[in-house]
Design an enzyme around this catalytic site. Structure first.
Site, PDB file in Angstrom:
ATOM      1  N   HIS A   1      -6.539  -7.247  -0.486  1.00  0.00           N
ATOM      2  CA  HIS A   1      -6.688  -5.812  -0.702  1.00  0.00           C
ATOM      3  C   HIS A   1      -5.935  -5.406  -1.963  1.00  0.00           C
ATOM      4  CE1 HIS A   1      -7.062  -6.609   3.632  1.00  0.00           C
ATOM      5  NE2 HIS A   1      -7.947  -5.621   3.634  1.00  0.00           N
TER       6      HIS A   1
ATOM      7  N   ASP B   1      -2.893 -10.506  -2.683  1.00  0.00           N
ATOM      8  CA  ASP B   1      -3.458 -10.040  -1.425  1.00  0.00           C
ATOM      9  C   ASP B   1      -4.936  -9.728  -1.628  1.00  0.00           C
ATOM     10  OD1 ASP B   1      -2.175  -8.680   1.330  1.00  0.00           O
ATOM     11  OD2 ASP B   1      -4.079  -7.788   0.717  1.00  0.00           O
TER      12      ASP B   1
ATOM     13  N   ASP C   1      -4.707 -12.951   2.959  1.00  0.00           N
ATOM     14  CA  ASP C   1      -5.944 -12.578   3.634  1.00  0.00           C
ATOM     15  C   ASP C   1      -7.190 -12.858   2.808  1.00  0.00           C
ATOM     16  OD1 ASP C   1      -4.978 -10.629   1.953  1.00  0.00           O
ATOM     17  OD2 ASP C   1      -5.007  -9.013   3.406  1.00  0.00           O
TER      18      ASP C   1
ATOM     19  N   HIS D   1       0.822  -1.223   0.000  1.00  0.00           N
ATOM     20  CA  HIS D   1       0.000   0.000   0.000  1.00  0.00           C
ATOM     21  C   HIS D   1       0.853   1.270   0.000  1.00  0.00           C
ATOM     22  CE1 HIS D   1      -3.697  -2.177   0.307  1.00  0.00           C
ATOM     23  NE2 HIS D   1      -3.383  -2.716   1.469  1.00  0.00           N
TER      24      HIS D   1
END
Length: 439
Positions: A153, A151, A240, A112
């Protein structure tokens, strides 16, 4: 005697001295349970699988990638530098043929962290994959790189760093941004004007299980990689998407992750998210390790896994299959008109407001790229935040043409002398010149 079919190097760093808070899921236990599982299964006793210690990245490695404002030392901690150094060690193991594949099982994570950095967002301060890739390019020469971010996200930071780089294919498959942080990663996000189609986003609906992920891997990711023909494939191996993860809504299994790893066939894996630290990570990491080493992973089972309970519905399956067809068409024939910005003279300009959810900072940014027919073009970023006055970042790309080199130097020097900016930063990849003025 059991032996790895492919030599695998594992770089392990749990970051004992860093956590967002003592009870936050991003803490040292994320990896300690995994280490226990790998030892219990005797993984490090298998010939061909070997553990390595991380290197320590320097601020120069960070400054090759990021514009850290107002200064790099205010953004990174020693743990971030070791985490990035672990990724670098994994990359060097592969490049120097000391291992056929390598897995940087490190934290803190990084995907991120964007081109400009004012603090931490999404648990990330610096982008450890990008720091590793650019170190490898600096040491081993130009590399055509593909990054597959698995991931849950969206890897918005990695996308931002490579938005204008046609030599880096970035593919992110993630839970649809309408339902999860950071709210980005839609199919129309395809890259900057000189790199259209080099960014590919696959937003997946909540509840996607093994069937959906593996369909995307086989029918979209693998063909894109085959077409791109990279020198290096990096998996941002977030975990995740697991059905037991406490902060997401997907239904992937440990065995599914292992199969996905086999299909993508990345040279390097770098750990990203994953917050079911007892029920998922030890088993997912074990599956990834066995898959990368070319070993049987069919016995890997996490607690509570019942395929019938996490299987996706037929509507989800149909939606994902349609998505794959549409996204492949977009990637191969991206529309020339972009929705993300506007042309101002010869510059393509994007204006962004970013929120650093971990550090509670708001950033206001204007990004301009010089549209050039001969190279990726000069990048200019003007950035200010709720903590830092207006700053300037200028990047001259590795394959810069003479015109763009000259223009990049002019923009930086004029900005540094103007008095408008608290800090002016230059990243000259073509000339390996990295400068900072002000502060």
């Amino acid at each position: 005697m059991l032996k790895a079919a492919r030599e695998l190097g594992i770089v392990f760093f749990p970051a004992f001295d860093w956590a967002i808070s003592p009870t936050h899921p991003e803490r040292q236990e994320r990896l300690l349970y995994t280490l226990d599982q790998l030892k219990e299964e005797g993984v490090f006793d298998i010939p061909g699988i070997r553990e390595y210690k991380p290197e320590v990245a320097g601020e120069a490695d960070v400054d090759r990638v990021h514009f850290c404002f107002p200064e790099t030392s205010g953004v990174v901690s020693p743990s971030h530098l070791v985490s990035a150094g672990g990724a670098i060690r994994a990359g060097r193991l592969f490049m120097e043929k000391k291992a056929a594949k390598a897995f940087a099982m490190v934290r803190p994570p990084g995907h991120h962290a964007m081109k400009c950095v004012h603090g931490a967002r999404g648990f990330c301060n610096i982008n450890i994959e990008a720091v590793m890739i650019e170190r490898l390019r600096e040491e081993y020469g130009p590399l055509r790189v593909a990054i597959v971010d698995t991931d849950c996200h969206h890897g918005d930071g990695t996308q931002d760093i490579y938005w204008n780089d046609p030599d880096t294919l970035f593919i992110s498959l993630h839970q649809d941004g309408r339902t999860l942080y950071p709210g980005t990663g839609f199919a129309h996000e395809l890259g900057g004007p000189g790199a259209l189609g080099a960014t590919v986003n696959v937003p997946l609906p909540p509840g996607t299980s093994d069937e959906g992920f593996l369909y995307v891997a086989e029918h979209l990711i693998r063909p894109l990689l085959d077409d791109f023909k990279p020198d290096l494939v990096v998996n941002s191996a977030g975990q995740d998407n697991h059905f037991s993860d406490p902060i997401t809504d997907m239904a992937f299994s440990a065995q599914g992750y292992a199969k996905l790893t086999e299909i993508v066939n990345a040279d390097l894996a770098v750990l990203e998210g994953g917050y079911s630290i007892q029920g998922a990570l030890p088993y997912v990491n074990l599956g990834i390790v066995l898959s990368m080493a070319g070993l049987d992973y069919s016995h890997v089972r996490e607690p509570g896994f019942e395929p019938s309970r996490v299987r996706q519905g037929s509507a989800v399956t149909d939606y994902i299959r349609r998505q794959c067809v549409d996204i492949r068409k977009l990637a191969k024939n991206p529309p020339p008109r972009q929705r993300s910005g506007e042309m101002v003279g010869e510059w393509f300009v994007r204006r962004k407001t970013l929120y650093y959810d971990t550090d509670h900072i708001t950033e206001y940014q204007t990004e301009s790229v010089l549209v050039c027919p001969d190279c990726p073009g000069v990048l200019k970023i003007e950035s200010e935040s709720s903590r830092t006055p207006l700053c300037l970042g200028v990047q001259i790309p590795i394959r810069a043409c003479p015109r763009c080199r000259s223009e990049g130097e002019r923009v930086f020097e004029e900005g540094a002398k103007s008095g408008r900016y608290k800090v002016s930063r230059l990243i000259d990849r073509a000339g390996k010149r990295y400068e900072r003025v002000g502060g």
